[in-house]
Design a protein around this motif. Structure first.
Motif, mmCIF file in Angstrom:
data_model
loop_
_atom_site.group_PDB
_atom_site.id
_atom_site.type_symbol
_atom_site.label_atom_id
_atom_site.label_comp_id
_atom_site.label_asym_id
_atom_site.label_seq_id
_atom_site.Cartn_x
_atom_site.Cartn_y
_atom_site.Cartn_z
ATOM 1 N N PRO A 97 0.853 -1.205 0.000
ATOM 2 C CA PRO A 97 0.000 0.000 0.000
ATOM 3 C C PRO A 97 0.886 1.251 0.000
ATOM 4 O O PRO A 97 1.202 1.806 1.042
ATOM 5 N N PHE A 98 1.297 1.693 -1.194
ATOM 6 C CA PHE A 98 2.280 2.759 -1.337
ATOM 7 C C PHE A 98 1.641 4.146 -1.425
ATOM 8 O O PHE A 98 2.339 5.156 -1.487
ATOM 9 N N ALA A 99 0.289 4.205 -1.456
ATOM 10 C CA ALA A 99 -0.393 5.487 -1.611
ATOM 11 C C ALA A 99 -1.798 5.384 -1.046
ATOM 12 O O ALA A 99 -2.316 4.295 -0.793
ATOM 13 N N GLN A 125 -6.933 -3.116 -2.917
ATOM 14 C CA GLN A 125 -6.059 -2.914 -1.762
ATOM 15 C C GLN A 125 -6.411 -1.642 -0.990
ATOM 16 O O GLN A 125 -5.662 -1.202 -0.122
ATOM 17 N N GLY A 126 -7.549 -1.067 -1.337
ATOM 18 C CA GLY A 126 -8.017 0.101 -0.612
ATOM 19 C C GLY A 126 -7.428 1.411 -1.062
ATOM 20 O O GLY A 126 -7.515 2.419 -0.351
ATOM 21 N N ILE A 127 -6.837 1.448 -2.256
ATOM 22 C CA ILE A 127 -6.252 2.688 -2.785
ATOM 23 C C ILE A 127 -7.262 3.332 -3.733
ATOM 24 O O ILE A 127 -7.687 2.726 -4.716
ATOM 25 N N TYR A 128 -7.644 4.569 -3.448
ATOM 26 C CA TYR A 128 -8.571 5.293 -4.308
ATOM 27 C C TYR A 128 -7.870 5.678 -5.611
ATOM 28 O O TYR A 128 -6.735 6.171 -5.593
ATOM 29 N N CYS A 129 -8.543 5.494 -6.753
ATOM 30 C CA CYS A 129 -7.944 5.811 -8.053
ATOM 31 C C CYS A 129 -8.882 6.698 -8.877
ATOM 32 O O CYS A 129 -10.095 6.483 -8.900
ATOM 33 N N ARG A 130 -8.300 7.656 -9.534
ATOM 34 C CA ARG A 130 -9.014 8.480 -10.507
ATOM 35 C C ARG A 130 -8.227 8.449 -11.810
ATOM 36 O O ARG A 130 -7.004 8.627 -11.804
ATOM 37 N N VAL A 131 -8.913 8.217 -12.929
ATOM 38 C CA VAL A 131 -8.260 8.121 -14.242
ATOM 39 C C VAL A 131 -8.495 9.406 -15.016
ATOM 40 O O VAL A 131 -9.622 9.919 -15.061
ATOM 41 N N ASP A 175 -6.373 16.162 -4.953
ATOM 42 C CA ASP A 175 -5.853 15.801 -3.637
ATOM 43 C C ASP A 175 -5.109 14.462 -3.660
ATOM 44 O O ASP A 175 -4.865 13.863 -2.620
ATOM 45 N N GLU A 176 -4.729 13.998 -4.860
ATOM 46 C CA GLU A 176 -3.996 12.721 -4.957
ATOM 47 C C GLU A 176 -2.554 12.898 -4.478
ATOM 48 O O GLU A 176 -1.926 13.929 -4.736
ATOM 49 N N ASP A 177 -2.054 11.879 -3.785
ATOM 50 C CA ASP A 177 -0.664 11.921 -3.322
ATOM 51 C C ASP A 177 0.294 11.232 -4.289
ATOM 52 O O ASP A 177 1.516 11.315 -4.131
ATOM 53 N N THR A 178 -0.272 10.543 -5.308
ATOM 54 C CA THR A 178 0.568 9.790 -6.247
ATOM 55 C C THR A 178 0.004 9.919 -7.658
ATOM 56 O O THR A 178 -1.217 9.908 -7.846
ATOM 57 N N ALA A 202 3.792 15.511 -6.444
ATOM 58 C CA ALA A 202 3.252 14.272 -5.894
ATOM 59 C C ALA A 202 4.246 13.160 -6.235
ATOM 60 O O ALA A 202 5.131 13.331 -7.070
ATOM 61 N N GLN A 203 4.096 12.032 -5.576
ATOM 62 C CA GLN A 203 4.913 10.865 -5.919
ATOM 63 C C GLN A 203 4.557 10.426 -7.340
ATOM 64 O O GLN A 203 3.395 10.313 -7.695
ATOM 65 N N VAL A 204 5.575 10.176 -8.177
ATOM 66 C CA VAL A 204 5.343 9.744 -9.555
ATOM 67 C C VAL A 204 5.843 8.305 -9.715
ATOM 68 O O VAL A 204 6.995 7.996 -9.380
#
Length: 379
Positions: A97-99, A125-131, A175-178, A202-204
């Motif tokens: 879970p890196f983000a 894995q519980g990571i929110y994603c936006r495309v 508000d994404e961190d990655t 942000a982390q890339v």
């Protein structure tokens, strides 16, 4: 034409061995059919821990950045795989879970990056994603009548348009961190992935695409350039068709393009790869090595060549030519005195040398060292 050493195979193994020999002042030629397993390279060196000093120096001199960070890397399907030594643009995480929140960037008409599967895997894995589909004007001319574009097309354009890409991502980032991007950057300019990381707040993370691998092609380009700068001869798009062997010594080989012009050398290195690059071949009766007719370690029963479960480890991937302790391959149990085998053509016959890219690098250095330690020519 005559050389000190002739290498059959222009992939990672052949290039590492060739550069090592050229640096030592040995006249070296590489015969390469073209595409090799570097075109499928994930960017991580399987079975290698921290880069040994010769490898670190060789890659640095070629302009290839490496980093060592034991952990896991993100796969295209949203899963994770253990990784350690990798190219600089491959992110390694200590935990999966890196983000928390991820912005996934792709491009309209680009179907070699499977972002729906990536998103599905991460959300499990519980990571929110936006495309976000980023439609840069520079990319519109890449689409043929089908409306699709390819990784190589994309990479060539983004090498010069990366700064506009960064600006657009900064505008859509919330508000994404990655930020996750397809691994299509730095084909001709290795600095581009680092510049993108510096420009985005942000982390890339760069994630692999459908082959060909842009990091793999870049690695081949840089290693080939270094080999040629050192004075090596790289015969691209050619193929060794037959070898002339007498009393356990290889005297010359014949290639498809050079026809009757023999290539002679004191030493020969077989770095032709496995089944993908036709370093090993098969028919319904047997598995064989096509150039020298070398002894091959393979299951006798054809039913034992494969596992019917598609995702399982396949036995044939472990098949390889048999060698003595000095990596001289054998014919009818007898080693060819001035021929060496290295890379995936060895299969799993030399487990102490590692697997995957680790096998390629370790065996390349081992063969180069053996040649350089030879006091005099076999002849």
């Amino acid at each position: 034409m005559r050389f000190d050493t002739l290498i059959i195979g222009g992939g990672l193994t052949g290039l590492v061995a060739g550069i090592s020999l050229q640096k030592a002042g040995r006249s070296t030629a590489i015969v390469s059919t073209g595409q090799n397993t570097l075109h499928f390279f994930s960017g991580s060196f399987a079975s290698l821990k921290e880069a040994p000093q010769p490898m670190a120096e060789l890659f640095a001199e070629a302009g290839i950045g490496l980093h060592y960070s034991p952990g896991v890397r993100l796969m295209p399907m949203g899963t994770f795989r253990e990784a350690e030594l990798s190219l600089d643009d491959v992110s390694i995480f200590s935990t999966s879970p890196f983000a928390r929140r991820v912005l996934v960037i792709s491009f309209p008409g680009y179907h070699e990056f499977f972002h729906p599967f990536l998103v599905e895997g991460l959300e499990k894995q519980g990571i929110y994603c936006r495309v976000h589909m980023l439609d840069l004007p520079e990319l519109s001319r890449l689409k043929p009548a089908t409306g699709e574009m390819r990784s190589l097309q994309l990479a060539r354009t983004l090498d010069t348009a990366w700064n506009k890409l960064v600006q657009e991502i900064r505008l859509v980032l919330k508000d994404e961190d990655t930020v996750i991007l397809p691994q299509v950057f730095g084909l001709n300019d290795p600095s581009v992935p680092g510049r993108i990381r510096q420009g985005i707040p942000a982390q890339v993370v760069f994630v692999g695409t459908f082959p060909p691998s842009i990091p793999g092609i870049r690695t081949q380009i840089l290693l080939k350039r270094r080999f040629e700068v050192l004075g090596g001869t790289y015969l691209m798009g050619d193929q060794v068709m037959e070898a002339h062997v007498h009393d356990g010594v290889v005297h010359s080989v014949v290639t498809r393009n050079l026809d009757n012009h023999y290539l002679e050398a004191d030493h020969f290195v077989l770095a032709s790869g496995s089944f993908f690059s036709k370093g090993l071949m098969s028919n319904p009766m047997r598995v064989y090595e096509p150039v020298f007719g070398l002894d091959v370690a393979a299951a006798e029963d054809r039913n034992d060549w494969y596992n019917p479960e598609f995702a399982a480890d396949q036995p044939y991937m472990g098949f390889g030519v048999l060698t003595d302790s000095s990596l001289h391959p054998m014919v009818d149990g007898r080693p060819l005195k001035n021929l060496f085998a290295a890379g995936s053509v060895l299969g799993a016959t030399r487990p102490e040398l590692g697997t995957g890219a680790g096998l390629a690098v370790n065996s390349a250095f081992a063969v180069a060292d053996a040649i350089l330690q030879s006091d005099t020519s076999i002849r």
